[in-house]
Design a protein around this motif. Structure first.
Motif, PDB file in Angstrom:
ATOM      1  N   ASP A   1      58.222  76.821  33.048  1.00  0.00           N
ATOM      2  CA  ASP A   1      58.819  76.095  31.930  1.00  0.00           C
ATOM      3  C   ASP A   1      60.313  75.843  32.108  1.00  0.00           C
ATOM      4  O   ASP A   1      60.952  75.261  31.245  1.00  0.00           O
ATOM      5  CB  ASP A   1      58.555  76.817  30.609  1.00  0.00           C
ATOM      6  CG  ASP A   1      59.132  78.224  30.572  1.00  0.00           C
ATOM      7  OD1 ASP A   1      59.715  78.662  31.581  1.00  0.00           O
ATOM      8  OD2 ASP A   1      58.988  78.886  29.528  1.00  0.00           O
ATOM      9  N   ASP A   2      60.866  76.250  33.237  1.00  0.00           N
ATOM     10  CA  ASP A   2      62.286  76.020  33.505  1.00  0.00           C
ATOM     11  C   ASP A   2      62.458  74.674  34.202  1.00  0.00           C
ATOM     12  O   ASP A   2      62.023  74.500  35.354  1.00  0.00           O
ATOM     13  CB  ASP A   2      62.843  77.145  34.381  1.00  0.00           C
ATOM     14  CG  ASP A   2      64.296  76.912  34.765  1.00  0.00           C
ATOM     15  OD1 ASP A   2      65.013  76.226  34.010  1.00  0.00           O
ATOM     16  OD2 ASP A   2      64.709  77.414  35.831  1.00  0.00           O
TER      17      ASP A   2
ATOM     18  N   THR B   1      52.619  76.636  34.654  1.00  0.00           N
ATOM     19  CA  THR B   1      53.186  77.674  33.785  1.00  0.00           C
ATOM     20  C   THR B   1      54.709  77.746  33.876  1.00  0.00           C
ATOM     21  O   THR B   1      55.333  78.454  33.084  1.00  0.00           O
ATOM     22  CB  THR B   1      52.596  79.056  34.118  1.00  0.00           C
ATOM     23  OG1 THR B   1      52.986  79.429  35.448  1.00  0.00           O
ATOM     24  CG2 THR B   1      51.076  79.040  34.001  1.00  0.00           C
TER      25      THR B   1
ATOM     26  N   HIS C   1      53.977  71.900  29.558  1.00  0.00           N
ATOM     27  CA  HIS C   1      55.329  71.443  29.878  1.00  0.00           C
ATOM     28  C   HIS C   1      55.306  70.088  30.574  1.00  0.00           C
ATOM     29  O   HIS C   1      56.195  69.759  31.362  1.00  0.00           O
ATOM     30  CB  HIS C   1      56.036  72.484  30.743  1.00  0.00           C
ATOM     31  CG  HIS C   1      55.915  73.878  30.210  1.00  0.00           C
ATOM     32  ND1 HIS C   1      56.499  74.275  29.034  1.00  0.00           N
ATOM     33  CD2 HIS C   1      55.220  74.945  30.674  1.00  0.00           C
ATOM     34  CE1 HIS C   1      56.194  75.538  28.796  1.00  0.00           C
ATOM     35  NE2 HIS C   1      55.413  75.965  29.778  1.00  0.00           N
TER      36      HIS C   1
END
Length: 182
Positions: free
Chosen positions: A91-92, A89, A121
């Motif tokens: 996403d950076d 989870t 991602h």
């Protein structure tokens, strides 16, 4: 079959069963086996077989330093390859990169570092893995990456062949029968 790894992380096996399956994988000509860290001591270091251990598996929701320590301990117990599970989870890309660098620093070459990159991602995770110095990615889906890819999810010989034809250079299977049954 020298490009296949037997996955023993999602099947309920005792340490003794993990050892027997690892030896069966070696005898069948597989390249390696992937085990939980708690099975490393039982599996040992069978000649001619790469022993990989998962880190942060299955959720990836462990602190980066915990994953780095788990990876380092796995190598000290005989793992020649680490399969790192990031939190799917996240996403950076910078957060992913920092985690991958921390684990790479904990297990420098010649230990191979693979990063599981499934999820929404996946391609961003694959790029962060490349930048961090990972040796390969592991994915159930075909993704764009410059790193070698181990495909997982094939459950029969046709699936193994399809994964290799789709660009994977290795395939992870949960049962030896996926390779032996035509």
């Amino acid at each position: 079959m020298g490009r296949a790894f037997l996955l023993l992380v999602d099947v309920p096996v005792t340490p003794t069963q993990a050892r027997h399956r690892a030896l069966a994988a070696r005898d069948a000509g597989l390249a390696g086996v992937v085990v939980s860290p708690s099975h490393l001591a039982a599996v040992g270091e069978p000649a001619g077989l790469t022993v990989a251990s998962v880190v942060g598996y299955p959720s990836g929701r462990h602190h980066s330093l915990v994953k780095a320590a788990e990876a380092r301990l796995a190598v000290q117990q005989g793992a020649g390859e680490i399969w790192l599970t990031p939190d799917a989870t996240v996403d950076d890309p910078n957060t992913l990169l920092a985690e991958f660098v921390a684990v790479r620093e904990a297990v420098p070459a010649p230990v191979h570092l693979a990063v599981l990159v499934d999820g929404p991602h996946g391609e961003a995770a694959a790029e962060a893995a490349r930048l961090a110095g990972a040796d390969r990615v592991v994915s159930g889906a075909s993704i764009r990456t410059d790193l070698p890819r181990t495909a997982v999810g094939a459950d029969d010989l046709a699936g193994v062949i399809a994964a290799l034809e789709a660009g994977a250079d290795r395939v992870g299977v949960s049962e030896l029968s996926a390779l032996l049954d035509g």
